[in-house]
Design a protein around this motif. Structure first.
Motif, PDB file in Angstrom:
ATOM      1  N   ASN A 220     -12.618   1.947   4.966  1.00  0.00           N
ATOM      2  CA  ASN A 220     -13.931   1.959   4.310  1.00  0.00           C
ATOM      3  C   ASN A 220     -13.709   1.983   2.796  1.00  0.00           C
ATOM      4  O   ASN A 220     -13.233   2.984   2.258  1.00  0.00           O
ATOM      5  N   PRO A 221     -14.036   0.917   2.088  1.00  0.00           N
ATOM      6  CA  PRO A 221     -13.782   0.870   0.638  1.00  0.00           C
ATOM      7  C   PRO A 221     -14.614   1.861  -0.165  1.00  0.00           C
ATOM      8  O   PRO A 221     -14.335   2.086  -1.340  1.00  0.00           O
ATOM      9  N   ILE A 222     -15.634   2.459   0.448  1.00  0.00           N
ATOM     10  CA  ILE A 222     -16.481   3.424  -0.257  1.00  0.00           C
ATOM     11  C   ILE A 222     -16.027   4.858   0.009  1.00  0.00           C
ATOM     12  O   ILE A 222     -16.565   5.806  -0.552  1.00  0.00           O
ATOM     13  N   ALA A 223     -15.022   5.053   0.842  1.00  0.00           N
ATOM     14  CA  ALA A 223     -14.598   6.396   1.245  1.00  0.00           C
ATOM     15  C   ALA A 223     -14.329   7.343   0.075  1.00  0.00           C
ATOM     16  O   ALA A 223     -14.695   8.525   0.141  1.00  0.00           O
ATOM     17  N   PRO A 224     -13.702   6.889  -1.032  1.00  0.00           N
ATOM     18  CA  PRO A 224     -13.455   7.828  -2.134  1.00  0.00           C
ATOM     19  C   PRO A 224     -14.730   8.452  -2.706  1.00  0.00           C
ATOM     20  O   PRO A 224     -14.690   9.561  -3.247  1.00  0.00           O
ATOM     21  N   ALA A 225     -15.853   7.761  -2.593  1.00  0.00           N
ATOM     22  CA  ALA A 225     -17.105   8.288  -3.145  1.00  0.00           C
ATOM     23  C   ALA A 225     -17.519   9.578  -2.444  1.00  0.00           C
ATOM     24  O   ALA A 225     -18.098  10.478  -3.076  1.00  0.00           O
ATOM     25  N   TYR A 226     -17.244   9.681  -1.164  1.00  0.00           N
ATOM     26  CA  TYR A 226     -17.609  10.891  -0.425  1.00  0.00           C
ATOM     27  C   TYR A 226     -16.763  12.080  -0.874  1.00  0.00           C
ATOM     28  O   TYR A 226     -17.221  13.228  -0.877  1.00  0.00           O
ATOM     29  N   TRP A 227     -15.533  11.813  -1.261  1.00  0.00           N
ATOM     30  CA  TRP A 227     -14.664  12.847  -1.823  1.00  0.00           C
ATOM     31  C   TRP A 227     -15.216  13.320  -3.167  1.00  0.00           C
ATOM     32  O   TRP A 227     -15.257  14.527  -3.449  1.00  0.00           O
ATOM     33  N   VAL A 228     -15.670  12.397  -3.993  1.00  0.00           N
ATOM     34  CA  VAL A 228     -16.281  12.751  -5.276  1.00  0.00           C
ATOM     35  C   VAL A 228     -17.541  13.592  -5.053  1.00  0.00           C
ATOM     36  O   VAL A 228     -17.741  14.629  -5.696  1.00  0.00           O
ATOM     37  N   ALA A 229     -18.403  13.161  -4.134  1.00  0.00           N
ATOM     38  CA  ALA A 229     -19.652  13.872  -3.876  1.00  0.00           C
ATOM     39  C   ALA A 229     -19.402  15.281  -3.340  1.00  0.00           C
ATOM     40  O   ALA A 229     -20.088  16.244  -3.726  1.00  0.00           O
ATOM     41  N   ALA A 230     -18.420  15.420  -2.456  1.00  0.00           N
ATOM     42  CA  ALA A 230     -18.126  16.728  -1.867  1.00  0.00           C
ATOM     43  C   ALA A 230     -17.629  17.712  -2.916  1.00  0.00           C
ATOM     44  O   ALA A 230     -18.073  18.874  -2.967  1.00  0.00           O
ATOM     45  N   THR A 231     -16.729  17.271  -3.776  1.00  0.00           N
ATOM     46  CA  THR A 231     -16.193  18.178  -4.795  1.00  0.00           C
ATOM     47  C   THR A 231     -17.237  18.489  -5.864  1.00  0.00           C
ATOM     48  O   THR A 231     -17.270  19.601  -6.401  1.00  0.00           O
TER      49      THR A 231
ATOM     50  N   VAL B 124       0.832  -1.198   0.000  1.00  0.00           N
ATOM     51  CA  VAL B 124       0.000   0.000   0.000  1.00  0.00           C
ATOM     52  C   VAL B 124       0.870   1.253   0.000  1.00  0.00           C
ATOM     53  O   VAL B 124       0.612   2.214  -0.715  1.00  0.00           O
ATOM     54  N   VAL B 125       1.942   1.238   0.799  1.00  0.00           N
ATOM     55  CA  VAL B 125       2.871   2.374   0.843  1.00  0.00           C
ATOM     56  C   VAL B 125       3.524   2.577  -0.515  1.00  0.00           C
ATOM     57  O   VAL B 125       3.679   3.705  -1.005  1.00  0.00           O
ATOM     58  N   SER B 126       3.905   1.477  -1.147  1.00  0.00           N
ATOM     59  CA  SER B 126       4.519   1.543  -2.471  1.00  0.00           C
ATOM     60  C   SER B 126       3.561   2.149  -3.484  1.00  0.00           C
ATOM     61  O   SER B 126       3.946   3.007  -4.290  1.00  0.00           O
ATOM     62  N   LEU B 127       2.286   1.728  -3.442  1.00  0.00           N
ATOM     63  CA  LEU B 127       1.292   2.246  -4.385  1.00  0.00           C
ATOM     64  C   LEU B 127       1.025   3.721  -4.137  1.00  0.00           C
ATOM     65  O   LEU B 127       0.945   4.516  -5.083  1.00  0.00           O
ATOM     66  N   ILE B 128       0.909   4.111  -2.862  1.00  0.00           N
ATOM     67  CA  ILE B 128       0.665   5.522  -2.544  1.00  0.00           C
ATOM     68  C   ILE B 128       1.836   6.381  -3.015  1.00  0.00           C
ATOM     69  O   ILE B 128       1.651   7.475  -3.560  1.00  0.00           O
ATOM     70  N   ALA B 129       3.070   5.888  -2.843  1.00  0.00           N
ATOM     71  CA  ALA B 129       4.243   6.629  -3.315  1.00  0.00           C
ATOM     72  C   ALA B 129       4.234   6.773  -4.829  1.00  0.00           C
ATOM     73  O   ALA B 129       4.570   7.831  -5.380  1.00  0.00           O
ATOM     74  N   SER B 130       3.835   5.701  -5.522  1.00  0.00           N
ATOM     75  CA  SER B 130       3.750   5.750  -6.982  1.00  0.00           C
ATOM     76  C   SER B 130       2.721   6.773  -7.434  1.00  0.00           C
ATOM     77  O   SER B 130       2.953   7.575  -8.343  1.00  0.00           O
TER      78      SER B 130
ATOM     79  N   ALA C 278      -6.575   6.181  -2.360  1.00  0.00           N
ATOM     80  CA  ALA C 278      -5.844   5.078  -1.723  1.00  0.00           C
ATOM     81  C   ALA C 278      -5.627   5.363  -0.240  1.00  0.00           C
ATOM     82  O   ALA C 278      -5.758   4.468   0.610  1.00  0.00           O
ATOM     83  N   TRP C 279      -5.306   6.615   0.091  1.00  0.00           N
ATOM     84  CA  TRP C 279      -5.092   6.983   1.500  1.00  0.00           C
ATOM     85  C   TRP C 279      -6.388   6.915   2.302  1.00  0.00           C
ATOM     86  O   TRP C 279      -6.402   6.436   3.441  1.00  0.00           O
ATOM     87  N   LEU C 280      -7.489   7.412   1.736  1.00  0.00           N
ATOM     88  CA  LEU C 280      -8.774   7.402   2.438  1.00  0.00           C
ATOM     89  C   LEU C 280      -9.198   5.978   2.804  1.00  0.00           C
ATOM     90  O   LEU C 280      -9.662   5.721   3.920  1.00  0.00           O
ATOM     91  N   ILE C 281      -9.037   5.056   1.870  1.00  0.00           N
ATOM     92  CA  ILE C 281      -9.415   3.668   2.145  1.00  0.00           C
ATOM     93  C   ILE C 281      -8.525   3.073   3.226  1.00  0.00           C
ATOM     94  O   ILE C 281      -8.996   2.395   4.150  1.00  0.00           O
ATOM     95  N   ASP C 282      -7.222   3.359   3.139  1.00  0.00           N
ATOM     96  CA  ASP C 282      -6.290   2.821   4.125  1.00  0.00           C
ATOM     97  C   ASP C 282      -6.544   3.432   5.504  1.00  0.00           C
ATOM     98  O   ASP C 282      -6.482   2.736   6.531  1.00  0.00           O
ATOM     99  N   TYR C 283      -6.876   4.727   5.564  1.00  0.00           N
ATOM    100  CA  TYR C 283      -7.058   5.423   6.836  1.00  0.00           C
ATOM    101  C   TYR C 283      -8.397   5.084   7.499  1.00  0.00           C
ATOM    102  O   TYR C 283      -8.476   4.881   8.714  1.00  0.00           O
ATOM    103  N   THR C 284      -9.460   5.021   6.695  1.00  0.00           N
ATOM    104  CA  THR C 284     -10.803   4.803   7.244  1.00  0.00           C
ATOM    105  C   THR C 284     -11.203   3.336   7.268  1.00  0.00           C
ATOM    106  O   THR C 284     -12.190   2.970   7.917  1.00  0.00           O
TER     107      THR C 284
END
Length: 420
Positions: free
Chosen positions: A387-398, A48-54, A379-385
């Motif tokens: 919650n696999p759906i966490a990115p959707a809330y970022w999409v909705a907010a923006t 996960v760290v490798s992917l986030i760095a990429s 990737a960070w939101l899922i790892d931190y929360t």
């Protein structure tokens, strides 16, 4: 405005389209091979760290886009649109080709990630001037009642580039096994991209028509003083589109593989078909924008995105490829409506004296900071929360930010004169 030499509309569209194909092909290829690049250039004990760095290196190319917008936008306003588009495609061709020859971390150590970040930054500077310069070029050559339909081919070219990147990634996964892709296969798409970029340079260099330059003596200064309000509203209007696009068409490939646990080949195939659908939606959305107005089309798109992000992302979070694909297609329809409606709007909202500089900075500040960082953020939101759906809330907010901007800060621009 001064007169220009008549040039066939088909060639005008090709000139605006070709550079975007290359620019976005390269960014897409990097996103699709992010997992492999992470292992080779950003090795870590935690994948996960490798992917986030990429994805961090991916984001670095976007974060410098506002600076690239200022550089190439100023060239467009002071020297001409054609010159800006020629220089931007050269600035993409060289680092794209070099990406295919980079030594990995195992060969040169810390120099490897530094080199790849350096090339991403150069590419980001190039993209900062490419897309907006081509939109302006297309709109300024279009009949008044077909501005959106003309401008959309810039967006179409960008989407076609993402599609090409997805298709090449899919083909590489079909032709090669995982070991071959890691050993050398990931390099091939970047080498091909360099050749495409050189073709774009040849096409643009053969064009001898241009729109007169802007009237501002110092466009960089003026966009932060006299014209800061139009710059702000264009930036806010584009936030939702940038986040949604890079969530659905770039990050989703890694999501389907790493979170849904489907094969990378399936993820790339689904993404490729979704991109094909987007190419069909874009011209229709642009036609609707010319027919019914910018605010109506954008209002529907932003409202659907804000309300639908969570349920549609829940469909993508599935083990059933058919359900995932239906979620992707639904997202694609909304993003296509948004993108087709906003292409001409961005140009029409920016005053003529600083059009290239103002639009390049506003668009790239929005897309670069929010869109480019979205794969890393997701990737960070899922790892931190957890919650696999966490990115959707970022999409909705923006998307909500874009919707509120449209309601309270944007006027209808469909028939607004471009010389103002």
């Amino acid at each position: 405005m001064n007169t220009t030499t008549p040039t066939p509309l088909a060639k005008i569209i090709l000139v605006g389209l070709i550079g975007n194909v290359m620019e976005w092909y390269d960014f897409a290829v990097y996103g699709y091979f992010a997992t492999v690049i992470g292992k080779l250039f950003f090795p870590a004990s935690d994948p996960v760290v490798s992917l986030i760095a990429s994805f961090g290196a991916f984001a670095a190319g976007f974060l410098v886009r506002p600076l690239g917008g200022l550089v190439f936008g100023r060239i467009g306003d002071k020297v001409g649109r054609r010159r800006a588009m020629i220089l931007s495609v050269i600035a993409m061709a060289v680092p794209t080709m070099l990406m295919g020859f980079l030594p990995t971390y195992a060969a040169v150590g810390i120099a490897a990630p530094l080199l790849i970040i350096g090339l991403r930054i150069v590419q980001g500077l190039s993209v900062g001037g490419e897309y907006t310069s081509s939109l302006i070029f297309l709109v300024e050559h279009a009949p008044e009642n077909r501005r959106a339909f003309s401008a959309v081919w810039g967006a179409w070219g960008a989407s076609a580039g993402v599609l090409m990147g997805s298709g090449v990634g899919w083909s590489m996964n079909w032709l090669l096994d995982d070991a071959e892709i890691v050993a050398w296969g990931w390099r091939v798409p970047f080498l091909l991209g360099g050749l495409i970029a050189l073709t774009g340079y040849w096409i643009r260099n053969s064009l001898h028509v241009d729109i007169p330059v802007g009237q501002s003596a110092n466009p960089v200064r003026d966009i932060f003083t006299q014209y800061r309000r139009p710059v702000l509203r264009v930036a806010l209007l584009n936030i939702g589109l940038g986040v949604a696009f890079y969530t659905v068409f770039i990050y989703a490939v890694s999501y389907i593989k790493n979170i849904d646990h489907l094969s990378e080949g399936i993820a790339l195939r689904l993404n490729t078909w979704a991109m094909l659908f987007l190419l069909l939606v874009l011209p229709l959305a642009a036609w609707l924008s010319d027919r019914f107005g910018r605010k109506r089309v954008l209002g529907v798109a932003t409202a659907l995105l804000a309300a639908g992000a969570v349920p549609l992302f829940q469909m993508i979070h599935s083990e059933d490829a058919a359900v995932i694909f239906l979620g992707e297609l639904s997202f694609t329809l909304i993003v296509g409506l948004f993108s087709g409606g906003i292409a001409a709007t961005n140009v029409e909202l920016m005053p003529a004296p600083v059009r290239c500089t103002g639009l390049a900075f506003a668009y790239n500040a929005s897309i670069g900071i929010f869109g480019g960082s979205t794969p890393m953020m997701a990737a960070w939101l899922i790892d931190y929360t957890n919650n696999p759906i966490a990115p959707a809330y970022w999409v909705a907010a923006t998307a909500s930010v874009s919707l509120l901007t449209l309601i309270f800060m944007i006027h209808e621009t469909r028939f607004q004169p471009l010389h103002t």
